[in-house]
Design a protein around this motif. Structure first.
Motif, PDB file in Angstrom:
ATOM      1  N   LEU A 101      10.881   6.347   6.418  1.00  0.00           N
ATOM      2  CA  LEU A 101      11.158   6.693   5.036  1.00  0.00           C
ATOM      3  C   LEU A 101      11.513   8.168   4.980  1.00  0.00           C
ATOM      4  O   LEU A 101      10.723   9.017   5.398  1.00  0.00           O
ATOM      5  CB  LEU A 101       9.943   6.409   4.151  1.00  0.00           C
ATOM      6  CG  LEU A 101      10.195   6.650   2.671  1.00  0.00           C
ATOM      7  CD1 LEU A 101      10.930   5.459   2.077  1.00  0.00           C
ATOM      8  CD2 LEU A 101       8.901   6.902   1.936  1.00  0.00           C
TER       9      LEU A 101
ATOM     10  N   SER B 277       8.573   3.733  -2.651  1.00  0.00           N
ATOM     11  CA  SER B 277       7.947   2.956  -1.603  1.00  0.00           C
ATOM     12  C   SER B 277       6.458   2.834  -1.909  1.00  0.00           C
ATOM     13  O   SER B 277       5.736   3.832  -1.914  1.00  0.00           O
ATOM     14  CB  SER B 277       8.135   3.630  -0.245  1.00  0.00           C
ATOM     15  OG  SER B 277       7.351   2.986   0.726  1.00  0.00           O
TER      16      SER B 277
ATOM     17  N   LYS C  79       4.267   1.347  -0.047  1.00  0.00           N
ATOM     18  CA  LYS C  79       3.504   1.541   1.179  1.00  0.00           C
ATOM     19  C   LYS C  79       3.189   3.026   1.401  1.00  0.00           C
ATOM     20  O   LYS C  79       2.074   3.401   1.734  1.00  0.00           O
ATOM     21  CB  LYS C  79       4.297   1.002   2.368  1.00  0.00           C
ATOM     22  CG  LYS C  79       3.629   1.228   3.700  1.00  0.00           C
ATOM     23  CD  LYS C  79       4.482   0.715   4.827  1.00  0.00           C
ATOM     24  CE  LYS C  79       3.865   1.034   6.179  1.00  0.00           C
ATOM     25  NZ  LYS C  79       4.717   0.604   7.273  1.00  0.00           N
TER      26      LYS C  79
ATOM     27  N   HIS D 129      14.781   4.362   2.704  1.00  0.00           N
ATOM     28  CA  HIS D 129      14.328   3.686   3.907  1.00  0.00           C
ATOM     29  C   HIS D 129      15.512   3.519   4.860  1.00  0.00           C
ATOM     30  O   HIS D 129      16.533   2.953   4.496  1.00  0.00           O
ATOM     31  CB  HIS D 129      13.730   2.328   3.549  1.00  0.00           C
ATOM     32  CG  HIS D 129      13.013   1.694   4.683  1.00  0.00           C
ATOM     33  ND1 HIS D 129      13.099   0.367   4.955  1.00  0.00           N
ATOM     34  CD2 HIS D 129      12.204   2.207   5.629  1.00  0.00           C
ATOM     35  CE1 HIS D 129      12.373   0.083   6.015  1.00  0.00           C
ATOM     36  NE2 HIS D 129      11.825   1.186   6.438  1.00  0.00           N
TER      37      HIS D 129
END
Length: 148
Positions: free
Chosen positions: A111, A127, A129, A136
């Motif tokens: 990322l 994102s 996560k 990304h």
């Protein structure tokens, strides 16, 4: 009152020349007779946008360029499409690995952090996560980690 600031854009001279030549050849191929800026300056602006997620209109103030001239997302989209056309397709990459005798393919991603966007464009670049905004990027490598 207008505030002007500069940002440092770490990039290789080769990258800038490569994009400038790519854009110059494209403009010649489509017979574009005139652009508000030369291809080299367009490439610098687009690289700054891609690296810092900077709005083109914000960068215009410090460069003596009107905001209407620089507010052209066409420049960014044009260079992205030119670079995407030069990238190998997945089947070509896999054939290349198979010709070398490789049996393992690694797909890795990372990322690249960007600034938060406003409005409707906010969610696609977030994102969950990593809990931050970013782009990304995926890379295909052989078993030794060499980029295909």
């Amino acid at each position: 009152m207008t505030l002007v600031y500069q940002c440092r854009l770490p990039l290789f001279t080769y990258t800038l020349h490569y994009l400038t030549d790519l854009l110059r050849r494209h403009l010649k191929a489509i017979r574009s007779r005139w652009r508000a800026l030369p291809p080299g300056r367009i490439a610098v602006f687009v690289l700054a946008v891609l690296r810092h997620d900077q709005r083109l209109a914000d960068m215009a103030g410090g460069k003596d360029i009107s905001a209407t001239t620089i507010r052209r997302w066409r420049w960014r989209d044009e260079l992205i499409h030119l670079l995407a056309a030069r990238a190998p397709s997945l089947d070509r990459g896999l054939k290349k690995i198979a010709q070398r005798g490789g049996v393992v393919v690694l797909i890795d991603g990372t990322l690249i952090p960007t600034q938060r966007r406003t409005g409707e464009a906010n969610r696609p670049s977030y994102s969950g996560k990593h809990r931050r905004h970013g782009l990304h990027v995926l890379a295909l490598t052989d078993e030794r980690g060499r980029l295909v």
